[in-house]
Each structure stands twice: as structure tokens, then as C-alpha cells.
Motif scaffolding. Sequence first.
Motif, PDB file in Angstrom:
ATOM      1  N   CYS A 107       1.046  -1.188  -0.077  1.00  0.00           N
ATOM      2  CA  CYS A 107      -0.038  -0.084   0.069  1.00  0.00           C
ATOM      3  C   CYS A 107       1.096   1.327   0.114  1.00  0.00           C
ATOM      4  CB  CYS A 107      -0.878  -0.045   1.290  1.00  0.00           C
ATOM      5  SG  CYS A 107      -2.316   1.400   1.427  1.00  0.00           S
ATOM      6  N   VAL A 108       0.807   1.922  -1.058  1.00  0.00           N
ATOM      7  CA  VAL A 108       1.906   3.114  -1.295  1.00  0.00           C
ATOM      8  C   VAL A 108       1.362   4.322  -1.134  1.00  0.00           C
ATOM      9  CG1 VAL A 108       3.525   4.063  -2.779  1.00  0.00           C
ATOM     10  CG2 VAL A 108       3.062   1.628  -2.935  1.00  0.00           C
ATOM     11  N   LEU A 109       1.684   5.336  -0.542  1.00  0.00           N
ATOM     12  CA  LEU A 109       1.125   6.880  -0.141  1.00  0.00           C
ATOM     13  C   LEU A 109       2.044   7.519  -0.928  1.00  0.00           C
ATOM     14  CD1 LEU A 109      -1.048   8.553   1.294  1.00  0.00           C
ATOM     15  CD2 LEU A 109       0.491   8.646   3.121  1.00  0.00           C
ATOM     16  N   TYR A 110       1.422   8.511  -1.689  1.00  0.00           N
ATOM     17  CA  TYR A 110       2.123   9.579  -2.624  1.00  0.00           C
ATOM     18  C   TYR A 110       1.998  10.928  -2.011  1.00  0.00           C
ATOM     19  CZ  TYR A 110       2.370   5.845  -6.033  1.00  0.00           C
ATOM     20  OH  TYR A 110       2.835   4.635  -6.955  1.00  0.00           O
ATOM     21  N   ASN A 111       3.102  11.669  -2.217  1.00  0.00           N
ATOM     22  CA  ASN A 111       2.925  12.905  -2.104  1.00  0.00           C
ATOM     23  C   ASN A 111       2.117  13.963  -2.561  1.00  0.00           C
ATOM     24  OD1 ASN A 111       4.474  15.397  -0.582  1.00  0.00           O
ATOM     25  ND2 ASN A 111       5.125  15.926  -2.738  1.00  0.00           N
ATOM     26  N   ASP A 112       1.612  14.976  -2.114  1.00  0.00           N
ATOM     27  CA  ASP A 112       1.068  16.097  -2.684  1.00  0.00           C
ATOM     28  C   ASP A 112       1.241  17.382  -2.057  1.00  0.00           C
ATOM     29  OD1 ASP A 112      -0.946  16.428  -0.541  1.00  0.00           O
ATOM     30  OD2 ASP A 112      -2.097  14.855  -1.277  1.00  0.00           O
ATOM     31  N   GLU A 113       0.844  18.369  -2.412  1.00  0.00           N
ATOM     32  CA  GLU A 113       1.076  19.753  -2.017  1.00  0.00           C
ATOM     33  C   GLU A 113      -0.489  20.456  -1.419  1.00  0.00           C
ATOM     34  OE1 GLU A 113       3.942  20.845  -1.777  1.00  0.00           O
ATOM     35  OE2 GLU A 113       4.711  19.287  -3.026  1.00  0.00           O
ATOM     36  N   HIS A 114      -1.254  19.469  -0.991  1.00  0.00           N
ATOM     37  CA  HIS A 114      -2.586  19.796  -0.358  1.00  0.00           C
ATOM     38  C   HIS A 114      -2.462  19.559   1.016  1.00  0.00           C
ATOM     39  CE1 HIS A 114      -4.315  20.771  -4.267  1.00  0.00           C
ATOM     40  NE2 HIS A 114      -4.001  19.518  -4.512  1.00  0.00           N
ATOM     41  N   HIS A 115      -1.862  18.576   1.426  1.00  0.00           N
ATOM     42  CA  HIS A 115      -2.021  18.177   2.877  1.00  0.00           C
ATOM     43  C   HIS A 115      -0.686  18.649   3.591  1.00  0.00           C
ATOM     44  CE1 HIS A 115      -4.780  15.577   0.940  1.00  0.00           C
ATOM     45  NE2 HIS A 115      -5.411  15.414   1.947  1.00  0.00           N
ATOM     46  N   SER A 116      -0.797  18.964   4.918  1.00  0.00           N
ATOM     47  CA  SER A 116       0.324  19.332   5.452  1.00  0.00           C
ATOM     48  C   SER A 116       0.981  18.138   6.340  1.00  0.00           C
ATOM     49  CB  SER A 116      -0.012  20.428   6.626  1.00  0.00           C
ATOM     50  OG  SER A 116      -1.018  19.738   7.562  1.00  0.00           O
ATOM     51  N   TYR A 117       2.179  18.504   6.921  1.00  0.00           N
ATOM     52  CA  TYR A 117       2.863  17.280   7.664  1.00  0.00           C
ATOM     53  C   TYR A 117       2.030  16.970   8.681  1.00  0.00           C
ATOM     54  CZ  TYR A 117       7.875  16.856   6.024  1.00  0.00           C
ATOM     55  OH  TYR A 117       9.052  16.568   5.578  1.00  0.00           O
ATOM     56  N   GLU A 118       1.379  17.510   9.450  1.00  0.00           N
ATOM     57  CA  GLU A 118       0.760  17.129  10.664  1.00  0.00           C
ATOM     58  C   GLU A 118      -0.423  16.432  10.115  1.00  0.00           C
ATOM     59  OE1 GLU A 118       1.582  20.213  10.089  1.00  0.00           O
ATOM     60  OE2 GLU A 118       3.373  20.426  11.751  1.00  0.00           O
ATOM     61  N   GLN A 119      -1.098  16.818   9.319  1.00  0.00           N
ATOM     62  CA  GLN A 119      -2.543  16.023   8.409  1.00  0.00           C
ATOM     63  C   GLN A 119      -2.145  14.575   8.147  1.00  0.00           C
ATOM     64  OE1 GLN A 119      -3.658  18.624   5.593  1.00  0.00           O
ATOM     65  NE2 GLN A 119      -5.092  19.802   7.068  1.00  0.00           N
ATOM     66  N   VAL A 120      -0.850  14.543   7.363  1.00  0.00           N
ATOM     67  CA  VAL A 120      -0.270  13.356   7.111  1.00  0.00           C
ATOM     68  C   VAL A 120      -0.042  12.245   8.112  1.00  0.00           C
ATOM     69  CG1 VAL A 120       1.534  11.898   5.568  1.00  0.00           C
ATOM     70  CG2 VAL A 120       0.502  13.941   4.786  1.00  0.00           C
ATOM     71  N   ILE A 121       0.794  12.943   9.132  1.00  0.00           N
ATOM     72  CA  ILE A 121       1.082  12.224  10.277  1.00  0.00           C
ATOM     73  C   ILE A 121      -0.210  11.682  11.161  1.00  0.00           C
ATOM     74  CG2 ILE A 121       2.250  12.527  12.506  1.00  0.00           C
ATOM     75  CD1 ILE A 121       4.205  14.185  11.216  1.00  0.00           C
ATOM     76  N   HIS A 122      -1.076  12.450  11.429  1.00  0.00           N
ATOM     77  CA  HIS A 122      -2.531  12.258  11.848  1.00  0.00           C
ATOM     78  C   HIS A 122      -2.987  11.020  11.359  1.00  0.00           C
ATOM     79  CE1 HIS A 122      -5.986  12.527  14.452  1.00  0.00           C
ATOM     80  NE2 HIS A 122      -6.619  12.903  13.228  1.00  0.00           N
ATOM     81  N   ILE A 138       8.250  10.350   2.432  1.00  0.00           N
ATOM     82  CA  ILE A 138       6.992  10.643   1.388  1.00  0.00           C
ATOM     83  C   ILE A 138       7.284  12.050   0.809  1.00  0.00           C
ATOM     84  CG2 ILE A 138       4.754  11.092   0.888  1.00  0.00           C
ATOM     85  CD1 ILE A 138       4.056   9.282   3.035  1.00  0.00           C
ATOM     86  N   ASP A 139       7.569  13.021   1.629  1.00  0.00           N
ATOM     87  CA  ASP A 139       8.058  14.430   1.015  1.00  0.00           C
ATOM     88  C   ASP A 139       9.238  14.366   0.261  1.00  0.00           C
ATOM     89  OD1 ASP A 139       7.425  17.377   1.299  1.00  0.00           O
ATOM     90  OD2 ASP A 139       9.376  17.291   2.138  1.00  0.00           O
ATOM     91  N   ARG A 140      10.227  13.657   0.832  1.00  0.00           N
ATOM     92  CA  ARG A 140      11.590  13.816   0.218  1.00  0.00           C
ATOM     93  C   ARG A 140      11.519  12.794  -1.381  1.00  0.00           C
ATOM     94  NH1 ARG A 140      14.847  11.790   3.745  1.00  0.00           N
ATOM     95  NH2 ARG A 140      15.068   9.772   3.047  1.00  0.00           N
ATOM     96  N   GLU A 141      10.887  11.689  -1.150  1.00  0.00           N
ATOM     97  CA  GLU A 141      11.001  10.753  -2.422  1.00  0.00           C
ATOM     98  C   GLU A 141       9.923  10.812  -3.184  1.00  0.00           C
ATOM     99  OE1 GLU A 141      13.604   9.229  -3.173  1.00  0.00           O
ATOM    100  OE2 GLU A 141      14.913   9.694  -1.655  1.00  0.00           O
ATOM    101  N   GLY A 142       8.568  11.425  -2.339  1.00  0.00           N
ATOM    102  CA  GLY A 142       7.488  11.540  -3.365  1.00  0.00           C
ATOM    103  C   GLY A 142       6.311  10.243  -3.118  1.00  0.00           C
ATOM    104  N   ARG A 143       6.896   9.391  -2.459  1.00  0.00           N
ATOM    105  CA  ARG A 143       6.057   7.957  -2.093  1.00  0.00           C
ATOM    106  C   ARG A 143       6.471   7.287  -1.041  1.00  0.00           C
ATOM    107  NH1 ARG A 143       6.524   3.201  -6.562  1.00  0.00           N
ATOM    108  NH2 ARG A 143       8.505   2.621  -6.186  1.00  0.00           N
ATOM    109  N   ARG A 144       5.947   6.522  -0.460  1.00  0.00           N
ATOM    110  CA  ARG A 144       6.101   5.378   0.740  1.00  0.00           C
ATOM    111  C   ARG A 144       5.615   4.353   0.603  1.00  0.00           C
ATOM    112  NH1 ARG A 144      10.421   3.600   3.892  1.00  0.00           N
ATOM    113  NH2 ARG A 144      10.003   3.380   5.897  1.00  0.00           N
TER     114      ARG A 144
END
Length: 1615
Positions: free
Chosen positions: A194-209, A229-235
Motif C-alpha cells: 500500500c503506497v502513499l504518494y506525496n501532494d501539496e494539499h496536505h500538511s505534515y501534521e495532517q499526514v502524520i495524523h 514521502i515528502d522527499r521521495e514522493g512516495r512511501r
Amino acid sequence: TRLWRQAPDCAAAILRHVVEQGPQIYCLAAEPKTQEEEQEVQQRILHPLEWFLFGEEPEAGLGKLQQGSGGSGSQLCGRVFKEGETVYSCRDCAIDPTCVLCMDCFQSSVHKGHRYKMHASSGGGFCDCGDVEAWKTGPCCSQHDPGASVAMETVSPYSLHSLYVELIYRIMNLIKHCGYLMLISRVKDNTYYCVLYNDEHHSYEQVIHTLCRSINCTQTEAQAHTALIDREGRRAVKRGTLRSCQQTKELIKVSGHISLQPLRVEILHSVVMAHQSFAQRLGPWFQQIIGYSVGLRQIFCQVALEPSPDPNQTSLISRLMLHDARLYKGARKVVHELIFCSLLMETEYKRQFAIEFTKHYKQLQKDFISDDHERNISITAISVQIFTVPTLARQLIEEVNVIKVITDTVMEMLWEHLDANHRFHFQGYNSDKFFRVQVIFHDLRYILISKPTTWTEELRTQFLEGFSAFLGLLNCMQGMEEVKRQFGQHVEVEPEWEAGFSIQMQLRHILAMFQDWCSSDDKVLLQAFKECHRALMRCTNQPFRGEANDFYMCKHILHTRPYKVSQEPVSIHVPISRLLAGENLDFTYLVEHPLRCVVLAAQVSAEMWRRNGLSLVSQVYYYQDVKCRDEMYDKDVMMLQIAASKMDPDLFLILILLRFELFEIFNGSCSSKDKVRERYVPGISDVTREDVTMREVIHLLCIEPMAHSSLVKGLPENESHETGLETVIPKVATFRKPGVSGHGMYEVKKECLQEFNPFFYHYSKSQHSKVFNHTFTFYTPPPVPPPFCPLFSSIVHLLSCDVFIHILRRVLQRAVEDRNGLWTEAMIQRALHLTGQALLEEKTQLEAASVEEVTFNFSLKARKTGSEYGKTLFHLLSKMKSLDSLEAQKDMILWTLQYFIFPLKSVQDKEKAERKRKAEAAKLHRQKIMAQMSAMQKNFIKTHKMLYENVPESAALSSPASDITSRVAVGPQQGAGVLEREVLTCILCQEEQEVQTRGLAMVLTACVQRSTVLTQSRGKTLSTEDPLFMPPDLAVGTHTGSCGHVMHAPCWQKYFEAVQNTTRNRLHTELIIDLENGEYMCPLCKSLCNTVVPLIPLEPAAINYAELVGELLTLPRWIQIILAHDKVYFFFFFLNWLSLVLLCYLKALCVISFSPLRPKYSSSIAEMLVVCATTVHRVGLQVAPNEQCPQVPVMAWNTCAYTIQATENMLEEEQKPLFGSLQNRQLAGLKAVVQFSAAQRHRSSQAVVQKHFAGMLAVLLPVPTVEDTPSILEIDFFHLLVGLVLSIPALYQEKAVDLQPSAISTAYNHLHLLHLVTVGHMVQILLSLQGHAHTHTQSYHATIHELAVDQNSLVSYISLRTAISGSTLAESVRRGMLPFLRCAALFFNCLTAVAPPEELSSTAGHMEALCSYLALPSNIFQLFQDHQDTFAPLLQRYKELYKHIYYITVLRYPRKRNRLIDLPEDYSVLLNQASHFKCPKSSDEERKHPTLCLVCGTMLCSQSTCCQKKLEGQEVGACTAHAATCGAGVGVFLRVRECEIVLMASKTRGSTYPAPYLDDYGETDPQLGRGNPLHLCPERYRKLHQLWQQHCVLEEIARSLEVLNVMFAFDWQML
């Protein structure tokens, strides 16, 4: 490899091998094992591929390849910039601002000595070193000088071609999921991710939560996932079966914020993940391979660019570009870097790639606009690398018409915003999408950045076609966002206006560039004007609604159609009309739309449009602001000048009056013309661009002195972001250097004030008011203007035409007739200014030609027009000079009148003579008054003679106190303390009160904090178990400082409670003060405090029987008495011994031994003693408050000693005298701390204090009841001295007896303790010398038993063992003892209030004066000889301590005085250091935020999860964790790439502080926004050092946060 070469299709064989091996290397576990995977992929795939390429061992093949070709063969650097990396641009040599160098190339280039700028890269670009088209001079650094020509290699070209094709396909297909079903079918593994991708809509805190809720991970794990995710674009956040991954995907989507779109989640098979990971690793391998030689790189370029055999398919590189928006961030970076190091490194292939890029430009921009990633990781960002190359840009115009392509792309993106009239209307636009569209304008600017020197027919044709397309864009802007004046009711909804001005700002330089291109070729210019004219004629905005009429004034008739700006729709956006102004052609009827804009601005300024809201006010502001005025307001003025030069001046003024809606008024009443035309424009008058800039600078500086950055902001920039300020500023201004704060300021030179025009057309309303009200209160004649160019010479006739004279006469007539409401003083000022300008113009023309040739006849008309009614301009001026209502304008009126008749010089001479006469008269008047006062004074003395005869001379009365008072602070010769009645005023209630022991407590505000300012072993922590002995390295001390403000204790308690109650509700209070730990702000100075120190008065003490007691109470006897305390009652032993000797002095016995009961403190003082002691204990040991803890008095003594040491260190560092140089608040605080510490024996258990005394004494003397005594090498002797002196009075008290020592007993106690501690410290210093000499031999320990105790043999022996001469050794001991003696002098001065010798008030060392003040022999070695019988056993006891030298870190004395680290003078050195910094805990190549600790010099990786640590169970950033060990929570850091200081005081508090680096203009440059070269300012760094050294960091943080009024909390703990 052999099998591959023998296979019929080697590429297919290699591909099969890769398909088989990839899943066996990658994605075998939930967490990737980077090092193991790298070893496996090298061994199984990459190394065999290199064997295949070279046909032998890769190292050997590479050596042969480089030997034959000379390496990669390119002189281009091509370094790809990471985000945040510092880059440099030479302002002298760069073709345009986009030409930059990396740090290494800049340091080894000629540009280092030029004018350069530096800034942080946003990522995605590469170094232009070696590109001859990017630099005027010095295109190559020393590392990239072009060498010998490189031959083309032949390395299996067919094999390489096939291999490259397959591998590039591999990269493209695997990254974008192509063919993954085929891959899955070959394996039996059923594992999914299950791979989660980076976007510019969600903040760090929202993704962590979201991750914490959906996959049940910890906060730390979620932070690590988010960072990757922020550095590589996905995780990959989940590994398991397909069902479990689908459940996780659904949880992630439903766990997100309801107002945002869900996070992008995909489920990928493990095989697909493995091959994608390998494809991402293949990109860097490609970069490595093609970097080996030119041939390899050229083959790669050929493969990437060759057309596809399938006509429906594009080339490989085109397909990669078109799929860029579908790739994740890490894959994009791989592709972009591959393009940089291959296609952009070869000129021909760069051209082919640019053509391919331009062909797909529209689609690429569409993908970028629909994408949510930033532009620096988009393929569209490569445009700056190809469009800014001059030759390549012209080829793209000729071959693919790139100007039309870009313009059409913009139009297609903005098509949805066109209204029914085909004009833009941006109401309700998407700001994010609109911002992305604006980025496209940058590419148009890049194409036009360098105009051609030669034109071809193809270039003309294609350019004009692109220009026509651009006019189509301007046509949609012409008249957009029309406004109509509101009447009666305010506008309900503010219309949208920001979008239109955003486009206008983007087009600002583009319009100027188009004009430059057109003006460089006559054919292009003529055709461009025709296109502009046709475009303008097609515009239908703001049409005339009435028929043409005749308008009559002063026998002149203007036939025109009426149009009232205040009643008809009007738009401030008329770019096509302004574009025609830039062509400088004489089509006068084109003035209509620019004139309407000028009128609109004037009416808005007159507040006629207030009901239209702030949107219109904002538009007019930007219309005249420096950001837009050169292409809006200035072009409108230029268009008016063009019309004025071709029209009859009278008719032109009638047209002006009609549009300003003043025509009817001037036919009856009067007003004034609103605008004064401006002739300082190159091409209109005989001036250069430098003259224009000079005049702008003069008028800016006439407002107020300005910093360089403020001047730059006030001047328009050209397309290269240059203002031309540096070339003109030395001519018009003087530079005032900054101090330790503030900026360097420029002030206008006096000789340049003659160029000042109070009605300068670029002044805003506020600037104009400021000039008149604050700067220039005297009259200023208009400056002499430059001559017009021949084409515009007729404009001057505006000043002598009939209508102009008529306007002036009407204005002045109403002022003379004093008709209220029909004139204002501002109108008179403008009329006088215009009159003066006309007179100067006439004078200039008369001087340049004969009277007969001059047609300018203003003065003649001014005397004749209206003469039949006696109302000529001259007569009206003559009447005005006597009007009281125009007193402020009288000087200007007189100047104007005199200029009609006499030369100006005679007027000025007359005025100077008048001023001189008045000054002399005033001087005589003052002398007369002073003579009268002197006579009255003499008469008073003579009359009251008896009063003066009875006053004795002060010199004869008494001698100075220094002559009759002993200047000794210790021992029986102790002088009398300077005790004064202290009456203080409470800063809260303003009531006075005397400081008394039994009165209401008066307290000083104070701040207790842990400190490492004096530490000799940074990073060591203070033991909380036994703080009785401070280690000699002073690892962590407790400092108590005070701002010196006094309050009543009850007043402070009420204030503190009020602060606690009111501040809790304040936003982000925790960032300023810590309420839970008792912090508050001083009510007066707002210093940060956390306790109060009670003021305790000194008790007078009289020393009696000093000589008698001195004969009996020798040091040996005193030691016996002290040690007897552990066997029998100390005071009974002492009484019995003393009674045998002093039988005849029984009466004086109790006076000598004891004094009456100890002073009882009032309950108020006692309470404040507990408050202060508890705070010191809590802060110093970082424990919970406990006033019963036995360590409370110890911490009070320690803070006393440490505060004194810190004060002495500060005085020595600043080279100030020990006494007399402290500020009153510092001295009052120091005395209060000493008295507070001395009073602790009254508030603590006497048994506890006696136990502490015995423990401390055991260091010097053998105390049988004390075990495990530390050696003298492990303690600080000044802390020991303070503890012993302040605790020894407890020996005089037992449970049944409550007494205190008498004055004489105290004196001898202090004297003997000081001698003992001094000797111990001398031995400590000698041992430290021995320890550092490394001569530890058994003979040394054997001979110590025979050590003589006199000074000569002692020094001789140590000298023998250390190979140091005796005199040098003695001098080393004296130097080592000096800080201890200085601290002791400060301590006893605060304890006894005995005045010090005068010698200690100078900056010299004065060892003899210190010894005298402390009752020590001037030669401190004399102590050994004076008490040799006493010290011999003590030295024998110390013999065991010599063994400790082997395993104890021995300090040198005197201790090293800590300072902030030395910083380089040039900031580039720091940037270079930061560029080579690598995170110690992360192997990725992403740029970090290097932060330099100025206390110890450690470079840290801040604001990054990789270096977070746990501190007190909480995750904190690297800086916070470092500050906890390096500075006991206090940190001073320099963020290198941001060029700003960060002050930290705890995990939650910090603030920024200006960096000590200034540019040549005396300004700091936070964030490197201006990019000027920076150099260290020693004064500012010294101020920062003092801030740290004097423990004012907490105070500075609190004050800065209090001023800033923090609205949004910054998470300082993560720094």
C-alpha cells in the motif's frame, strides 16, 4: 556477460536477466535494507552491465577510455542544484540573472572579485560554468578550462545503441506501470504494498495524523514515513496481502481531513515495486556511465532523440517528458538529472531537445497546471536552461516560433476567464491554477532576454507573427475590469482586481523587452506599430457616448467628443495604448485612454470614488507604485507628452481641463491643474537613464535618510533586476555607517538639493505631505529642467499659451479676493511652482539664443494679459505678498516677483545679508542680557556677604575617607564598611521605604538560570546528587541576575498573581513566559524574571582587641579549635582555652567570642528568603520545589559564587576595572545575592549547615567524621571559599545555644579560611602544571615526602620536575591565582562593604593591591614560609593526590575564557562550509538546513527528522538537543543558508536575531533575499557575544516575542 554477447538479441537477454534479478534484490521485506540492496544490485546487475559495455574489467576499460579520450571532454560543469543550495550570479559578467555558478566553481573563478549576488536555489537548475553564451567574461573556472579537443570513441556502438534503447524503455515503462501484468504473471509471490504518494494539499501534521489512525503506527514512525514521502514522493506504508492493503487504503482515505481531497494511495504488487526501485537506481547509473566519455554521452543522446519507428509514437525523451506529471517526485528527479547530464551538455543535442520541448510545450504546461507538485520538480522548469541561451532562443523563434507557442498556451489557459466582450474577467478565479499560469510568462521573458544584433527575414517574420499573437493577449486585457463611480450607496461586493495586476506585473518587463526588440530594427518597428494601431482600433472598450462639440476658451476652440470619467465606465488597464507610447511616434489622438487613467487616479486621490471601496484604491496605488508605474503611469504620462508635442498647446490644455471636468469651472470660478508634466525621460528630453535614476534617488532621500534596501525598493528594476543605484549613489548621497544596531543610511548631499522638486510626479500623497511637513519647511524654487529633444521641444509652449496664463490668473485672483472655498494653499503652491518653472524656461531660452529668436514670451503675457482690468499675473503676485493668509508662501512670492525684474543672485545676496544682520543683532542682544545678569549676581553677593564668609572650605574640613579608613576587607585589620541608610522607592506603588531587617521586605526582580558560559568541558552535566563541590571545569553553574528594580514584597506578590491570572488567556503565552515555573516580566523594563531577591541591610560591626586576639588565635590554634567541633562542643572548648589566657579579661570574653542573639528577620523577609532559595534550588538542580531539601543552602552559596565568577569574567573580557565599572543595577543585584546567600544559615537547619561545613573543610583539613572527600584537583576553590565563609557561623550554634560569632571572631575566621583556601588553590595550580608536564615518575612521589615548605624550595622542586624555570613557574602561579583573587575581592567587598583601594578601579592587574585588600602577603608564596609548621602536614596529606593526575583531567590555570567561536570575515566561507556539510544520520543527497552553534562551533542538521533525539521523553530537533548539553538549554545558532541568528532558551522558546554579517551598505540580509556580498561586523558580533556572556539571551527572547505579539506559534523544539 559472454552469454549476452553470444545471444542473437543481446538486449533481450539483458532484459530477461534484469526481470529475473530485480525482484530477488528489492522489496523483500517491509523496510528496505539500503546497504544490502546496493551491494546485491551492483554484484548481480550493474557490474555485469559494465563488463558488457567495456568488454573487460570495468576499471581497466574505463582507464583505457579516459586515456584515449581525456575524460568526459566537456567544459560545462553541469552540477545539478539541490533545493536550498547556494548559487552565485555575477552582476558584472552574467548575460542575465539566470546565469549562475555553483559554490566550487565560483570560488575558483574570476567572478569572486566582481559584484556578485548569492541566493538559495529552489532546485532543478544547474551550474552554467563553461557556457560561453552565459558570461561576458570568465566563462570557465579554473577547474573547467577547455582542454584539448576530444575524439569520438567507438565502443561497440551497435551494442550500446541497443542496450540504451532497452534500458531507457525500462526506465519509462517500469516507472509508469507499463506491462506490470506481464511481470506479475512470472512470479508466484502474492505480496502487495500500500503506497502513499506525496501532494501539496496536505500538511505534515495532517499526514502524520492520518497514518497514526490508519496503520496504527507511533508518532515517530509516522514522522519518518511523512519525511520520506515528502522527499521521495512516495512511501510504502503497508506490506501484506491484497485484502489487507485494500483495507489500509480505505482507512487512509476516510481518515483524512473532510475539507480536503483524499490522499493519493495505490496498491502495487511487490514485483512492480521491485522493478520501479531498480529503475530509479538505474538513473544514477546512467549518469555515471555517460559521464565517462563524450562518446557514451553522445550515443545516449542519439538514442533518446531519435524518432520512433512507429509513426504514432514520439521519441523516447518526448515520451518521458509527456509522462512527467504522472511520475512521483523521486522518479522525476532521476529523469531530470539524466536530461541535465546528457542532452543539455552537448550543443547540438541541446538544440534538438529544445525543439522537442517546444513542440510539446502546450501539453507540458497543461499537465503542470493540473498537477499539484511545485514547479522545481516539473519538467517545465527546464525551460530556463534552453530559452535563456541567446542563439538557441533565436533558432527556436525561427524554426518553431516559440513566442507564438508560449502566447497561445497562455491564451488557452486563460480562455475560461474571457467575458462576452472578449475581455478578461477574473471574478471567482482559482488562485492556485492562476499562479501556475503566471509562471508561463517567465518563459516568454527568458526568450526575449537578449535582443538580436542582426535580423534575418525568417526571424523578422516569425517574431512579428509571435508579436501579433501577443497583441491578441493584450487585446483581452485592454479595458478589462471596468469600474463606474458609485453614487449614493457603497459598493456591496468588492470586485476582484488582484489577478489583473498580477498579469500586469508579469508583463512589465516583457513589454519593455518587446519594445527593445522592435526598436533594434526599423522594419520590425514600423510593422509592429501598424500591428499595435490595428489592435487598438479593434478595441471597443469605453466608447464615446456623445457627439462631438466645440469647446471655447481664450479665443481657442477644441472640437472633440465629451467623456466624463466620473460618470462613464473606465478601466486602468490599457496596455496597447501604453505600448504605443513606447514606440515614440506622433499619433496624438491615441492619448484618450491614458488621459482617462490619469484623471481616474487624480479623482481617487481626491476621494471622489470612496463608495467604490478599497479595490479601486488598491488599483490606483499599484498604478503609481514602483512595481507597475514604469509600464502604466509613466507610459500614460509619456503618451500625454507625445500629444502635447503635436497639438496646439491651448487646445491640449482645453482637452486636459475637459477630461479633468474643470472646463466649466475655469470659465467662471477657478481650480488648478492636477498634474505637472515630467520631462526626465530619455528620448523626450536630453537626459540619460543614469540622470533619471539620480533624480529618483535625490527625491527619495529628500523624504528621509534611507537604507540601501529601501532605495532599491523605491526604484524600478530592469529585466536583469538591476536599478542602476550603485553608479549614481556616490554622486548624490553620503553614507552614514551603522552602529551595533540599525542600518547604514544614505543622506542626500546639500549640493543636490537644488535638483529637488516639491511636486515630483512619483511622490505619493503621503510622501508629498511628509516632504512638506517634515523635510522642507522653506520655499524651494523649481529646479532648472533639462532641454527637450527636438521632437518634443514644442511642449514648453504649454507654459506660455493663453489658456495656461488664464488658469494661473484665475487661481491667483481668487486668492487675492480671498473667496473662501474657491482656493487652497496647495493650489497656490502649485501655481507659484508653475510660474517659476515658466520663468526658468524663459531664462534658459534667452541665454541660449538672442531675444529675436526666442518665441517663448511668458513674462510678456504675464504683464499684459488682463492689464485692462489691472489683473495681470504680475499685479496679482504683487498684491499677494501682503496677504497674511499666504505668509507661508511669502518667500516664494518674493522670489517670483524678483525673478521678473532682477537676477536671482542679487535676491539671494540680499537675503543672506538680511539674515546676517538679524544674527548680529541677536548676538548683541544676548551679550547685553548676560552683562545684566552678571551685574545682578555681583550685587547679590555683595549684599549678602555674611552668608559666604560663614561657609568653610570643604578641603580644610576633612580629609578623604581613603586617608582615615583602612582599605582591607579581611582579617583583624578590616576597615569599616561604607554603611548608608538605604531608602528605596517601589516601582509599583511609588512609596519610599528604608531597607531594614525587621521591616517590610524590599525585593529585587531576578532571573535564575543554568549557565555554561564559564565551562571548561562543554556538554558535561551537573550532578544533582551532591552539588556541594563544584568541579573545577565549572561544567554547569547557576547564575542569578537582576535588572535592579525594587518593589515591596506585597506589591510584587499582587503583581505576580495578576500576571498569572491575566496572562494565561493570552495567545501563545508559553512562547514568552513559563507561568508554571514562576516567570514574569519586570513591570518597568520588561526583563524576564522568575524570582525576587530580598534586600538585607549590612549590620555594623566593630572589631575590638584585634592585636591581643591575633597573638593568641594563630592559624594552628584556630585549626585545632575548628577540628575540635567534632569531638566536644566547639564554643565550650574555645571558652575554656581562651579563659586560661585571658583571665584578666573576663569582662571582654563574651564580646570577643560571641555577639548577642542573631538578628531576627521580619516574617516578610523570611518568606522572600524561602521564595528565592527555593527557585535557585529548583532551577539549578532541575528538581521539584522543596524548601526542606538539605541542598537548598548549598545551591544558594553556589549561585553566589558562580554569579561573582561570571561578573569577574565579564569585566576581564571587556578589559574593565574590577571596581567602579559595574552598572548600578548590576552592583545592587550582586550585593543582594551575596547577602541573600549569607542569610541562608538563619533559614536552614544548623545541623545541615554544620554538616556541609565539615564536608567542605575536609578538602583542606583531615576531618575524622568525613569520608570520601574529593581531591583538590576535583573542586573549584572559589566555590569552596564562598561555602566555608558563609557556613562557618553555624559552628557557633547548637540546639540549646543561639548565638553568632563576634566581629573579631568573624574577621579571624575569614582570614584563616582565606589563607587555607588560597594555599590549597596554589597547590592545585602547581599540580596542574605538573600534570601538563607529563613527568610523573616514582622518584617524584618519593621525593614529595622531603619537600620543603618554603617558597623557594617548593618552586625549585616543581621547576625541576616540570623542566620549567623557577621564575616562569612563579609567574604561572601568580597568573593562575589572579582570577581567584579578583573573585574573592568582589565577594568580600559585597559581604563587608569595605571600600577597595583606588588601584583596583583601574584596568591594570594590580596583584599587590588585591593582596593588600584581602590581607594576603604581596608575594603569595610567603604564605608557605609564614605558616610552614602548619602547612607541612597539609602538604604531606596532599601527597596521595599526585596519583590522581594520571586519571583526572587536569585543567590549566587561569582557566580559558570562553568566547563565541571565531567567524570568517567573508560569509561565502560559511556558505562553502555548509555546502560540504553532510547529515551524520542520513545518507540521502537532499540538502539539509545546516545550522552552526556559535558557542562550540558544531554544525548541526536542523529542522530534519533524521537528527531528532529524545529529550526528557520528547522528540526534539538537533539544535534543541544540542543546546541542552552545550548551553544548559540556552543556544546561540547561526542558520547558514538563511543568514540569521536563532536564540533558544528552552524547548518551547526561541527567537530570531539579526546576523552579524552586513553588506557594503550596512544592512543585514535575512534569507539572503538581496544576495549582496556579506562581511562580518565585529561590533555586532561583539554585542552578540556580550548578550550571551552576560546571560541576557532569555531576556532578549522574551522582549522580542513581547514586541512581535506572536499570532502563530513556531515549534522551536523541532529546530
